[in-house]
Design an enzyme around this catalytic site. Structure first.
Site, PDB file in Angstrom:
ATOM      1  N   LYS A 169       0.839  -1.203   0.000  1.00 35.75           N
ATOM      2  CA  LYS A 169       0.000   0.000   0.000  1.00 35.75           C
ATOM      3  C   LYS A 169       0.878   1.258   0.000  1.00 35.75           C
ATOM      4  O   LYS A 169       0.684   2.172  -0.814  1.00 35.75           O
ATOM      5  CB  LYS A 169      -0.905  -0.014   1.244  1.00 35.75           C
ATOM      6  CG  LYS A 169      -1.982   1.068   1.220  1.00 35.75           C
ATOM      7  CD  LYS A 169      -2.679   1.208   2.579  1.00 35.75           C
ATOM      8  CE  LYS A 169      -3.501   0.007   2.987  1.00 35.75           C
ATOM      9  NZ  LYS A 169      -4.927   0.127   2.607  1.00 35.75           N
TER      10      LYS A 169
ATOM     11  N   CYS B 173       6.748 -38.481  -8.667  1.00 37.77           N
ATOM     12  CA  CYS B 173       5.355 -38.895  -8.691  1.00 37.77           C
ATOM     13  C   CYS B 173       4.699 -38.761  -7.323  1.00 37.77           C
ATOM     14  O   CYS B 173       3.671 -39.341  -7.068  1.00 37.77           O
ATOM     15  CB  CYS B 173       5.216 -40.321  -9.228  1.00 37.77           C
ATOM     16  SG  CYS B 173       6.079 -41.557  -8.257  1.00 37.77           S
TER      17      CYS B 173
ATOM     18  N   ARG C 218      -3.563  -1.249  -6.444  1.00 37.20           N
ATOM     19  CA  ARG C 218      -2.786  -2.490  -6.344  1.00 37.20           C
ATOM     20  C   ARG C 218      -3.263  -3.410  -7.465  1.00 37.20           C
ATOM     21  O   ARG C 218      -4.324  -3.165  -8.056  1.00 37.20           O
ATOM     22  CB  ARG C 218      -3.001  -3.162  -4.991  1.00 37.20           C
ATOM     23  CG  ARG C 218      -4.456  -3.464  -4.716  1.00 37.20           C
ATOM     24  CD  ARG C 218      -4.642  -4.051  -3.324  1.00 37.20           C
ATOM     25  NE  ARG C 218      -6.077  -4.154  -3.031  1.00 37.20           N
ATOM     26  CZ  ARG C 218      -6.573  -4.507  -1.846  1.00 37.20           C
ATOM     27  NH1 ARG C 218      -5.761  -4.749  -0.846  1.00 37.20           N
ATOM     28  NH2 ARG C 218      -7.862  -4.606  -1.673  1.00 37.20           N
TER      29      ARG C 218
ATOM     30  N   ARG D  90      -3.159   3.085   8.614  1.00 42.47           N
ATOM     31  CA  ARG D  90      -3.482   1.778   8.011  1.00 42.47           C
ATOM     32  C   ARG D  90      -2.246   0.911   7.952  1.00 42.47           C
ATOM     33  O   ARG D  90      -1.142   1.393   7.696  1.00 42.47           O
ATOM     34  CB  ARG D  90      -3.953   1.958   6.565  1.00 42.47           C
ATOM     35  CG  ARG D  90      -5.268   2.650   6.401  1.00 42.47           C
ATOM     36  CD  ARG D  90      -5.543   2.845   4.926  1.00 42.47           C
ATOM     37  NE  ARG D  90      -6.247   4.079   4.682  1.00 42.47           N
ATOM     38  CZ  ARG D  90      -7.558   4.136   4.355  1.00 42.47           C
ATOM     39  NH1 ARG D  90      -8.257   3.052   4.238  1.00 42.47           N
ATOM     40  NH2 ARG D  90      -8.134   5.296   4.173  1.00 42.47           N
TER      41      ARG D  90
ATOM     42  N   SER E 137      12.050 -42.333 -10.428  1.00 41.67           N
ATOM     43  CA  SER E 137      10.900 -41.504 -10.117  1.00 41.67           C
ATOM     44  C   SER E 137      10.933 -41.214  -8.620  1.00 41.67           C
ATOM     45  O   SER E 137      10.844 -42.128  -7.804  1.00 41.67           O
ATOM     46  CB  SER E 137       9.609 -42.224 -10.504  1.00 41.67           C
ATOM     47  OG  SER E 137       8.511 -41.392 -10.223  1.00 41.67           O
TER      48      SER E 137
ATOM     49  N   ASN F 277       6.681 -38.205  -1.279  1.00 40.95           N
ATOM     50  CA  ASN F 277       5.875 -38.393  -0.061  1.00 40.95           C
ATOM     51  C   ASN F 277       6.660 -39.209   0.958  1.00 40.95           C
ATOM     52  O   ASN F 277       6.870 -38.785   2.093  1.00 40.95           O
ATOM     53  CB  ASN F 277       4.568 -39.134  -0.359  1.00 40.95           C
ATOM     54  CG  ASN F 277       3.623 -38.331  -1.236  1.00 40.95           C
ATOM     55  OD1 ASN F 277       3.842 -37.163  -1.474  1.00 40.95           O
ATOM     56  ND2 ASN F 277       2.575 -38.980  -1.707  1.00 40.95           N
ATOM     57  N   ASP F 278       7.076 -40.403   0.543  1.00 41.70           N
ATOM     58  CA  ASP F 278       7.820 -41.262   1.467  1.00 41.70           C
ATOM     59  C   ASP F 278       9.175 -40.657   1.803  1.00 41.70           C
ATOM     60  O   ASP F 278       9.638 -40.743   2.941  1.00 41.70           O
ATOM     61  CB  ASP F 278       7.997 -42.662   0.872  1.00 41.70           C
ATOM     62  CG  ASP F 278       6.767 -43.523   1.124  1.00 41.70           C
ATOM     63  OD1 ASP F 278       5.739 -42.956   1.538  1.00 41.70           O
ATOM     64  OD2 ASP F 278       6.828 -44.742   0.916  1.00 41.70           O
TER      65      ASP F 278
ATOM     66  N   GLY G 261      -8.170  -6.952   4.762  1.00 44.71           N
ATOM     67  CA  GLY G 261      -9.019  -7.013   5.946  1.00 44.71           C
ATOM     68  C   GLY G 261      -8.419  -7.772   7.106  1.00 44.71           C
ATOM     69  O   GLY G 261      -9.070  -8.002   8.117  1.00 44.71           O
TER      70      GLY G 261
ATOM     71  N   HIS H  97     -16.141  -8.518   2.175  1.00 47.30           N
ATOM     72  CA  HIS H  97     -15.165  -9.483   2.705  1.00 47.30           C
ATOM     73  C   HIS H  97     -15.401 -10.872   2.149  1.00 47.30           C
ATOM     74  O   HIS H  97     -14.494 -11.528   1.644  1.00 47.30           O
ATOM     75  CB  HIS H  97     -15.253  -9.490   4.239  1.00 47.30           C
ATOM     76  CG  HIS H  97     -14.312 -10.463   4.875  1.00 47.30           C
ATOM     77  ND1 HIS H  97     -14.681 -11.740   5.219  1.00 47.30           N
ATOM     78  CD2 HIS H  97     -12.999 -10.346   5.188  1.00 47.30           C
ATOM     79  CE1 HIS H  97     -13.648 -12.357   5.744  1.00 47.30           C
ATOM     80  NE2 HIS H  97     -12.615 -11.538   5.740  1.00 47.30           N
TER      81      HIS H  97
ATOM     82  N   MET I 183      -5.734  -6.893   8.878  1.00 45.58           N
ATOM     83  CA  MET I 183      -5.205  -6.082   9.953  1.00 45.58           C
ATOM     84  C   MET I 183      -6.072  -4.846  10.148  1.00 45.58           C
ATOM     85  O   MET I 183      -7.032  -4.622   9.424  1.00 45.58           O
ATOM     86  CB  MET I 183      -3.753  -5.738   9.683  1.00 45.58           C
ATOM     87  CG  MET I 183      -2.886  -6.983   9.893  1.00 45.58           C
ATOM     88  SD  MET I 183      -1.165  -6.590   9.860  1.00 45.58           S
ATOM     89  CE  MET I 183      -1.012  -5.975   8.193  1.00 45.58           C
TER      90      MET I 183
ATOM     91  N   TYR J  71      10.427 -34.912 -15.852  1.00 42.74           N
ATOM     92  CA  TYR J  71       8.976 -34.744 -15.835  1.00 42.74           C
ATOM     93  C   TYR J  71       8.455 -34.730 -14.407  1.00 42.74           C
ATOM     94  O   TYR J  71       9.148 -35.156 -13.484  1.00 42.74           O
ATOM     95  CB  TYR J  71       8.267 -35.856 -16.629  1.00 42.74           C
ATOM     96  CG  TYR J  71       8.367 -37.223 -16.014  1.00 42.74           C
ATOM     97  CD1 TYR J  71       7.435 -37.654 -15.058  1.00 42.74           C
ATOM     98  CD2 TYR J  71       9.385 -38.093 -16.366  1.00 42.74           C
ATOM     99  CE1 TYR J  71       7.533 -38.906 -14.484  1.00 42.74           C
ATOM    100  CE2 TYR J  71       9.486 -39.354 -15.797  1.00 42.74           C
ATOM    101  CZ  TYR J  71       8.559 -39.759 -14.859  1.00 42.74           C
ATOM    102  OH  TYR J  71       8.653 -41.004 -14.281  1.00 42.74           O
TER     103      TYR J  71
ATOM    104  N   ARG K 213       3.987 -49.285 -11.327  1.00 43.82           N
ATOM    105  CA  ARG K 213       4.771 -49.626 -10.139  1.00 43.82           C
ATOM    106  C   ARG K 213       4.363 -51.003  -9.637  1.00 43.82           C
ATOM    107  O   ARG K 213       3.169 -51.275  -9.468  1.00 43.82           O
ATOM    108  CB  ARG K 213       4.527 -48.587  -9.042  1.00 43.82           C
ATOM    109  CG  ARG K 213       5.300 -48.898  -7.771  1.00 43.82           C
ATOM    110  CD  ARG K 213       5.113 -47.831  -6.735  1.00 43.82           C
ATOM    111  NE  ARG K 213       3.776 -47.836  -6.170  1.00 43.82           N
ATOM    112  CZ  ARG K 213       3.345 -46.943  -5.282  1.00 43.82           C
ATOM    113  NH1 ARG K 213       4.136 -45.971  -4.888  1.00 43.82           N
ATOM    114  NH2 ARG K 213       2.122 -47.007  -4.803  1.00 43.82           N
TER     115      ARG K 213
END
Lengths: 881, 881
Positions: free
Chosen positions: A23, A831, A337, A93, A764, A768-769, A102, A455, A104, A851, A617
């Site tokens: 701002k 993956c 903005r 502000r 690949s 996750n694991d 909104g 809002h 703060m 990929y 897999r």
């Protein structure tokens, strides 16, 4: 020399967002390009950091700099704080580097006291306005700085209105307002045991303090967590001389977008209120007028405003979201903005701006937030079902998409219902930042008050969540938990449906369907495809998923999880027979029954993907996952298999593991039971050979061995796979090619990737694991403490959502580097779920992956993110030069 | 030029062990220093590798080189394969780089056939000898090459002896032996449908093949696994012209050590048999005479032999284990190698050799295998209990130590009993490599036949296991599973006790105690302490453990696990009350009760360790580990706590985790319940302050935070610790110093060690957990497949026993490197089980760790290994120059 913490608007520019906040930087920029901006100053974000380091106190140095800047401001405006003749009034502000709408607190009319209110009345020739401003100021100051509950002030207002039979605040008389001011001051005295501060400078220091404090209020923290904004960058404070939109009917205030934020149409879009101040428009208390009407009411002002907005769009080369105030016939710009927009709007604006010559294709690609594309995939109502549906009410189409669910009337009830597995719609008179958690959890949001920039509307669009706002026909009673439209009464738990694109509200539940993807989407995706280097594949186990992903532009299947096929109701008995086998012969017999089924699965996928790569897999989960756990199921299974219940229980028990995540699964199964890997290889190869013939194409299966941590594991299992594959080829007199690769998901695999790459044709990353083991976090259990970690700021980001570049990412980079040293042609993908996360995709691009593979609905996101990664890299490269 | 695969003895030397094997290299060395070695040739280990690469066939190239070397051999000896006048007979023995006693197969008298046996009879003037040799050859060849079960041949011998009332093989007549030869040939014909091969060269190629094949027989694989010998280095084959110890009473064969392998005394120690061949001595079939007696029977030969052994010890600068044969009054050396010895012997020999000036202190340190020190810690009988014990029999003190257990008569029964938690003694007439698994499992071994160099004795000493061998008073019946000594009958499951240092056997069970550590041990340990750089600490939770470790030379406690204190019977109710608290207040109340107890624990440790460092780890395991799991215990607990059983079950259930290893434990507990960390910190600090005063010393507590993976975790918990510690100091008006550090056991911690080191004053690598997470192996579950991995050679070594340098080690090295970049003074240790493993200790030294911490009984091993690591590094450095 001391550090500069306070800047006049004329001292800044748009590049200084990190120091001045968004701002403040834009106010400075507008000032410097000559737009009518009320003068002001900005206390920097660095001052906020110092404030927190100094035990939440402003240092003397900063206070002195504020004083000095104030002197300048007084000179510039010719007004003085507390001056009886010409008092300076300011707004205060917050404004951080990243927009937090909104989130703060803001204080207006600061500088008013028992003296200056008289001057203001005199100079404006409008006592009502002066006292209305004063009561608003005390109310805001009481709320924000002194933390007195809002309802205490509102109760007074309500009482005055009730006693006098007023409908609207504007009906309050000067005398009413004077009385209200006294009552407000009494509330301050009663609640905080202080007189309402009369010294404007004292008021200001209090207010700056409060804004800095508001940086760490719970809603701000929640918002930052949701939007992945760092917690340590602080906010700036903008102190700006007041202009008044509420001095009479030649005054007003409003907000507008240079293009329609819902559709992207190039037409000024916004709302304003005559004789209103500040937050009145966005707060949704009064329903505002469309900006078009301003051209009728104040044609000259409208022309000037239109010119300014066009100038701003050209200057910033992007759609702008501006705030303005008209004070006694004079236009002031209070904010500009980049405008938040729906993905529909973003796509249309971006492609049209390219056509207009305003931006380049490359910039257009960078203008779309990849995660936003998700909105495109949000359901619309099924047209067939829709025919039978009767609309209940019409509201504003605040955020597109369709939603169906049971209604709940506060955030908590929504969260509870969703936790219980329900789909919920949040219904409120109007929303406020306190409702944020409920908005996140709900399928859609309905409000009875507020406009397109209320809002509810702004936040819902940001989330890509369906929202119907300002549906005034609905009488909402939040206490009784019901709303009434005409003679229809909808109570908590009843179903309704919302169409955020039309603003229509329906009774009951309506079936939803995926939307058609619009033309602008296709254009932009093509531009992105021209730019990106990484391929985008999908994780798909069924022909339906494969087809969806293909429609979204997937270039192959990066992960087909064969165990999902094992869980099929018809197959599970055979799978269990296989698991409960006591000899290899028995096991092979059961596998022989499974083989044709698996082959059928693979044929289904190959028929859709044709020559596009499909990575299958081999079986991954521990075998106990396929066995029943409930007593009655065990009894039934024992009967089926002609076993003693105790005997079966003993087998099940022997397969149970303390830490199944780190147990007998993945390639470890294939080492113990090579016959399973052999069966799956046979199914893959026979399917590929048959579909290649049937479809007259050349399928090259990719067989992926999971959970490799030791080179010899890969050698062992690969031998089984290759021997079987070669045998199948011989039997079928086929010369089909195939490749064998591995998941990289065990930390050790990344450390010896050079060894593994000697045997693997592709990697690949199973991030996750890899994340689970690198952090030592079990996803099944870590929920218990991860939320606490996030609250206590121990974990800045959930590493399962976006890859942890500092830790897990180091291992990925090492694995890529080592793998390519011994096998320069190694194809490398990912993956895990990170394959669909834009920030992670940028990392994978930089790390040199070939990929990413993600869920079908993430494919467009990944395509765009992969293109942006290329552009980001190029621009970083330019900047480094 | 083609590669050389075959070497004459005169072409090799002692340095060529990798190519010629240990036996071949030493035969070459002895040949070249002029000792009487029968000429021969060695087919190299590289030929073995080629053999396996060539689908278990000798290549033509190798066969040609063998032929060429045979020609040389024939020239050298003046004998010829198959020659009617002067036939060449050879032995064929395996010999790998590392000694694998009795693990592979040997063939003697090769070259005999129906013709050459006649010539041998004529030339030796001893038909009985010739036919006895022939029948032995057929028997060995049948067993080793043709794989015909041994008992088929032995049955024939037994029948002849029985029919003729013979007690001993020597009583068989020439006619008997001729008949036996015919019967043996008939067995070959019947079992393998071939005539016994008559062409000596064909016999030889068969035999070389068989030796190469024997490299991968199951006992060889088991032995290599046990001794961590690589599986891919192959064996050499030694073909040596025969000398005969069984041609009459001027012949003999024996084995000897240059020093006593049990005690280290510098005195020729060995055994021999007159008129015997090859394996007769070590096989333990006949009980041999002590080498001393040779000086009476053949004084000149004895003198020559003694001179040679002294020469060999000087030449090799180490105690030698030699084999010799006397053929018609002429001495031949058949083997020399470093003698295996008990740790007692090793220590005495090493220190005495330093005194003699034969080796340096540094060499002495290198001569002791650290793992062997473990034997020193083996129990002896408690002298008090011993007084009441009556010896049952006397055997040979084959391997020192004392053992008590129930007797079992085969390896399988021993293994089963041990698996059931029993202590077992293996009792056999004699042991063979098939018994190896039982020997590993047993507490001790008793044999009724065989001498100090019998299979049982050699293997038991290697393992540091108590063994009494050749106890001829015991009549062992393995089929009936009992043995009889005089009129005492000991059946399966009865207790006996063995003293391997005296050879005494006792009935019943005798209490055992730790031995006094001998003087040589102390001398060598002091030498080691002078050399090593790393400190050696211990893992100890109790004063008793701390004292034991201190006695063994520990320099501090590297890991005190506070949870062991929580499990104490009196405390667990309080711990459970703490866990079941529903508010912080309740939890703090319970913790207040625990605090004085923990403080008492720490005072106990500090009183023993004084100013030596003590690292206390804050609570680590998940809380559910402290709650009951059995129904009846839950019911009892609910009653104690006045809770509903279902309510308690719900709490227990809510704490359960799918993967507790990766769950809510370690520092994660301290983030959730900072009050636990605060209580423990208070206990540590108050204990240190009090003991410092009481003992007038300056204790510096080391507080260790476990399971750190994120820098902010450490910041969070450290803040709690430091605030508490400072408060305690203030309360006690103390200026006690303390340090706060962390375990490094999560893979991620190693990757961000630079960040962590900014907050940590020390690191302690928890390599157990680090290995679990880096491999994705749960130790609780991985047993199921790790043994299979070892069998299938997928895992060359158990990574929980010796650190995986290739994978986990890389993370350790990275953690050390990164940690020191931001904190050069960082103290770094290891407190996993690897801290007591010599190979791992060498790695930790090279990686730059400050100390290792291990279980008390491993402290001496670690001290020696740390010294050897320094020497190894210096010698590697020299070699690199």
């Amino acid at each position: 020399m001391s550090k500069k913490y306070v800047y006049l608007f004329k001292e800044g520019n748009a590049e200084m967002k990190a120091i001045l906040g968004g701002k403040g930087a834009n106010l400075a920029e507008m000032t410097n390009i000559g737009l009518p901006v009320p003068p002001g100053l900005t206390v920097s974000t660095e001052a906020c950091t110092v404030f927190y380091e100094n035990d939440k106190n402003l240092t003397d140095e900063i206070k002195e700099q504020i004083d000095a800047a104030l002197l300048h401001l007084e000179e510039q405006t010719g007004k003085k704080f507390g001056d009886q003749d010409n008092p300076l009034l300011v707004s205060v502000r917050s404004g951080a580097k990243f927009s937090m709408p909104g989130m703060m607190d803001t204080i207006l009319n600061l500088g008013l006291n028992d003296q200056t209110v008289l001057t203001l009345a005199e100079k404006s020739n409008n006592s009502r306005f002066a006292y209305d401003s004063y009561r608003r100021f005390i109310q805001m100051f009481g709320d924000v700085v002194l933390e007195i509950e809002k309802y205490k002030f509102e109760g007074v207002l309500d009482r005055f209105k009730e006693d006098n039979g007023y409908v609207d605040d504007t009906q309050l008389t000067v005398e009413n307002l004077k009385d209200i001011v006294e009552e407000f001051k009494a509330i301050v005295k009663k609640e905080r045991r202080i007189d309402f501060p009369q010294d404007p400078k004292e008021q200001l220091m209090y207010a700056i303090n409060a804004v800095f404090m508001s940086w760490n209020n719970p809603r701000a923290i929640t918002y930052r967590n949701l939007n992945e904004i760092p917690h340590d960058i602080g906010t700036a404070v903008n102190v700006q001389s007041m202009v008044f939109g509420n001095m009479g009917d030649d005054c007003g205030t409003g907000v507008a977008f240079t293009r329609n934020p819902s559709t992207g149409e190039k037409k000024l879009f916004g709302e304003f209120l005559i004789n209103a101040q500040g937050e009145d428009v966005v707060a949704g208390i009064r329903t505002p007028k469309s900006i078009d009407e301003l051209s009728e009411i104040m044609p000259e002002i409208y022309k000037q405003f239109e010119d300014i907005t066009q100038l701003l769009e050209k200057h910033y080369r992007d759609m702008q979201d501006v705030e303005f105030t008209i004070e006694q016939g004079k236009l002031y710009m209070l904010q500009t903005r980049s405008g938040k927009r729906t993905v529909h709007a973003a796509l249309r604006a971006a492609t049209e701006m390219v056509d207009e010559g305003l931006i380049t294709k490359v910039e257009a690609i960078q203008r779309i937030e990849p995660k936003q594309l998700d909105q495109l995939l949000h359901p619309n109502f099924d047209p067939e079902t829709m025919k039978a549906a009767t609309p209940l009410a019409q509201g504003l189409p605040a955020s597109p998409g369709a939603a169906t669910g049971r209604v709940y009337f506060n955030a908590e009830d929504v969260a509870k219902a969703v936790a219980d597995g329900e789909k919920a719609i949040l219904v409120r008179r109007e929303t406020s930042p306190e409702d944020i958690e409920g908005m996140i959890a709900a399928e859609g949001i309905l409000t009875s008050r507020g406009g397109m920039t209320s809002h509810a509307a702004v936040v819902a669009r940001g989330m890509g969540k369906c929202c119907v706002a300002g549906c005034e026909m609905a009488k909402v009673d939040e206490e009784l938990k019901l709303f009434i439209i005409g003679d229809v009464r909808i109570a908590e738990g009843d179903y309704i449906s919302l169409d955020g694109s039309t603003g229509k509200v329906y009774k009951g539940s309506i079936k939803t369907v995926k939307p058609e993807l619009s033309g602008n989407f296709g254009i932009l995706m093509n531009w992105a495809d021209e730019v990106r280097r990484m391929k985008v594949r999908t994780n798909a186990d069924t022909p339906r998923e494969a087809q969806t992903a293909l429609d979204f532009g997937a270039e192959g299947i990066g992960l087909c999880r064969t165990e999902h096929m094992f869980f099929d109701e018809e197959r599970i008995p055979v799978v269990r027979r296989m698991i409960l086998s006591t000899s290899t012969e028995q096991r092979v017999q059961a596998l022989d029954l499974l083989m044709p089924m698996q082959k059928g699965d693979f044929k289904g996928l190959y028929k859709i993907m044709k020559e596009k790569p499909v990575t299958v897999r081999l079986l991954d989960p521990p075998l106990h996952e396929f066995l029943p756990t409930e007593e009655k199921d065990i009894v039934a299974l024992a009967k089926d298999f002609d076993m003693q219940v105790d005997e079966l229980k003993a087998v099940i028990h022997s397969l149970q593991e303390i830490n199944p995540m780190l147990g007998h699964r993945g390639c470890r199964l294939a080492v113990t039971y090579p016959e399973i890997a052999a069966m799956q290889t046979r199914a893959i190869m026979e399917a590929a050979i048959e579909v290649s013939k049937e479809e007259n194409c050349n399928i090259i299966p990719e067989i992926m061995i999971p959970l490799i941590g030791i080179q010899a594991e890969l050698e062992y299992v690969k031998k089984v796979v290759v021997e079987t594959a070669e045998k199948v080829k011989e039997e079928n007199n086929s010369s089909l090619e195939y490749s064998v690769g591995t998941m990289i998901e065990i930390p050790r695999a990344t450390l010896i990737a050079d060894e593994i790459a000697k045997e693997a044709e592709f990697f690949s990353f199973g991030t996750n694991d890899l994340t689970q083991m690198t952090y030592g976090f079990s996803r099944d259990d870590a929920g218990k403490f991860i939320s606490e970690y996030r609250e206590k700021d121990v974990l800045p980001e959930d590493p399962f959502q976006s890859i942890d570049q500092e830790g897990v990412g180091k291992l990925v980079a090492l694995g890529v580097k080592l793998g390519r040293t011994t096998n320069p042609d190694l194809k490398i993908g990912v993956c895990g779920e990170h394959g669909g996360d834009p920030k992670s995709i940028e990392f994978f691009h930089k790390t040199g992956l070939s990929y990413v593979s993600c869920s079908p609905y993430r494919v467009p996101i990944a395509r765009l993110a992969a293109a942006q990664a290329v552009l980001k890299e190029e621009s970083d490269f330019q900047n480094d030069k």
